[in-house]
Enzyme design. Sequence first.
Site, mmCIF file in Angstrom:
data_model
loop_
_atom_site.group_PDB
_atom_site.id
_atom_site.type_symbol
_atom_site.label_atom_id
_atom_site.label_comp_id
_atom_site.label_asym_id
_atom_site.label_seq_id
_atom_site.Cartn_x
_atom_site.Cartn_y
_atom_site.Cartn_z
ATOM 1 C CE LYS A 8 2.316 -2.356 -4.316
ATOM 2 N NZ LYS A 8 2.045 -1.997 -2.926
ATOM 3 C CG ASP B 58 -1.851 -1.202 1.228
ATOM 4 O OD1 ASP B 58 -2.183 -1.707 0.138
ATOM 5 O OD2 ASP B 58 -2.216 -1.654 2.328
ATOM 6 C CD GLN C 186 0.737 -8.874 -2.635
ATOM 7 O OE1 GLN C 186 1.398 -9.535 -3.408
ATOM 8 N NE2 GLN C 186 -0.500 -8.522 -2.915
ATOM 9 N N GLY D 202 -4.572 -4.247 -3.788
ATOM 10 C CA GLY D 202 -5.570 -3.206 -4.076
ATOM 11 C C GLY D 202 -4.782 -1.968 -4.456
ATOM 12 C CG HIS D 203 -2.029 -1.948 -6.988
ATOM 13 N ND1 HIS D 203 -1.098 -2.450 -7.852
ATOM 14 C CD2 HIS D 203 -1.763 -2.518 -5.780
ATOM 15 C CE1 HIS D 203 -0.311 -3.288 -7.198
ATOM 16 N NE2 HIS D 203 -0.706 -3.361 -5.949
#
Length: 422
Positions: free
Chosen positions: A16, A13, A223, A40-41
Site C-alpha cells: 500500500k 503488507d 492492514q 509498516g508501509h
Amino acid sequence: MAVDVILGLQWGDEGKGKIVDFLAPQYDIICRFQGGPNAGHTLKFGGKKHVLHTIPSGIFRDNLINVIGNGVVIDPITLAREIDDVLSAGVTLDSNLLVARKAHLILPTHRMLDAASEAFKGAKKIGSTLRGIGPTYMDKTGRNGLRVGDLDTPDFKAKYETLKEKHLGLLKIYPKIDFDLATEEKKWFEKIEVLKSLPRIDGEYYVNEALNAGKKVLAEGAQGSMLDIDFGTYPYVTSSNTVTAGACTGLGIAPSKIGEVIGITKAYCTRVGSGPFPTELFDDTGEKLGQLGMEFGATTGRPRRCGWLDIPQLRYTTMINGVTQLVMTKIDVLDSFEEISVSTAYETDAGRVEKLPFELGDDLKPVWSSYEGWNSSLADVKKFVELPQKALEYIEGLEKEIGIGFSMISTGPEREKLLLRN
Ligand code: GDP
Ligand code: IMO
Ligand code: MG
C-alpha cells in the site's frame, strides 16, 4: 470531489505504501483513517528505503497535506521517531502533517496490556504487533479512551492517571510481564510535546470542506481486509475496520463521498501472525516465495507466512470493499517459478464451496488451478503491453476469476517500477 481509497485485499503488507507514494502527486490530501503503529508501509525511491507507521505515505511529496484521521490510534513515542526519520530524510514539516483531535492515544499501559494479554493466550495468541492497538481500540469502544484533543484540556494529567490506574488494575488478572513503565511513561510525556507541535484539526470539517473546495483526497488503508475486525479471520484480526467503510468513520465522510476504491493484492499471498491461511505453503515453494519476496514484517521483522493467491478470498474482499480497480504488486517475485498456482474454490467436509465460510477451518482444502510461469525477468519491462505473454495470461486469468480489472502492475519495490494499464 470524492475520496478515493487505497486498501489491502489480503492480510496486510500488499504494498500500500508504495502505491500511495506513487499516486500521491495526483492528490491534494492523503489521509490515514485507521490502524496505528501496527502498520509498516515501505516506500523506496532515490536508492533509499523509508518505513512509515503512522504518518501517511504522501509525506515525501511536495505540496500536499497529510492527515492522521480520527480513526487512527497514535503512540506519541512512535510518531516522534517517525517525525525524526522523515526530517532527517529531508522532509520539511510545515503544516503538511495534521492530526485529527478525535484520534485516540496509545498509552504505555496499552502496550503492557497487549503484551500481557498475548502472553496469557499462549498458543492461542493473535500474534499481535504488541503496539497496544487492541487495548486502545477497546478503550475507545469502552468509552474510556484519551484523544488528541484531550491534550489541550487542563485536567489531562488526571485523565491519564485515571486510565493508567484502570489498566494497572486490569493487569493484575494476567501473569506479570517485563515492562519498564516508569521509563516508557517519561518518554511518552516528552514525546507528547512533539505531537502537540503538529497542527491539530477537526478532521471531519477539514476533509469535507476540502472536498467542497474541489480538493482531491486519497484515503490510505492500513492492514488488509482479511484483518478487518468484522470481516477478517476473527479473532485473528486487528481491532479496526480496515475496509472501505472504515474510511467513512475514520475520517468523517459520508459513504456517498467515496470515489474510486483501489484494492491491492500481491501476486501471491502472505500473512504475519497467527490465524488461518488456507493457501499457505509449508514446502520449498513457500520458502522460495518468502526468500525472493523478502517477506519479513516492516514493523516487527517477523518472517511472513507465504502461499498462493486465494480467489474466493479476493472475491470476498473486492465485494466488501466495492473495489473499482485492482493493483497487483510483487509480480517480479514470480519471475523464476515454472508454475504458479491459485486456489479457485475450497473442498470442505460439506462439499465444494466458492464462498468464504464462517470460519476458515482446517477442513478447508484449496482447489488448485495453475498457470505456466514466464521464466524471465520483468526488471526491464517498462510498459504493460511489454509483459511476457505468460504474465499477461496470469493477470487476465485472475481478472476473469475476480471480475475486476487490474489498473497497475508493480514490478519492484522502487517508486518507478509500476506498469500502468492505460
Ligand atoms: P504495506 O504495509 O502494504 O505498505 O506493505 P509493506 O511495506 O509492509 O510490504 C511490502 C514490501 O514489498 C515492501 O518491502 C516493499 O518495498 C516491497 N514491494 C512493494 N511492491 C513491490 C514489488 O512490486 N516487487 C517487489 N519485489 N517488492 C515490492
Ligand atoms: P500493514 O498496514 C500485516 C497483524 C498482526 C496480527 C494481527 C493483530 O503494514 O499492512 P495488532 O497489532 O493489530 O493487534 O495485530 O494483525 N497485523 C498486520 N499484518 N500488516 C500489517 O499492517 C499489520 N497490522 C497488524 O501481525 O496478526
Ligand atoms: Mg506493512
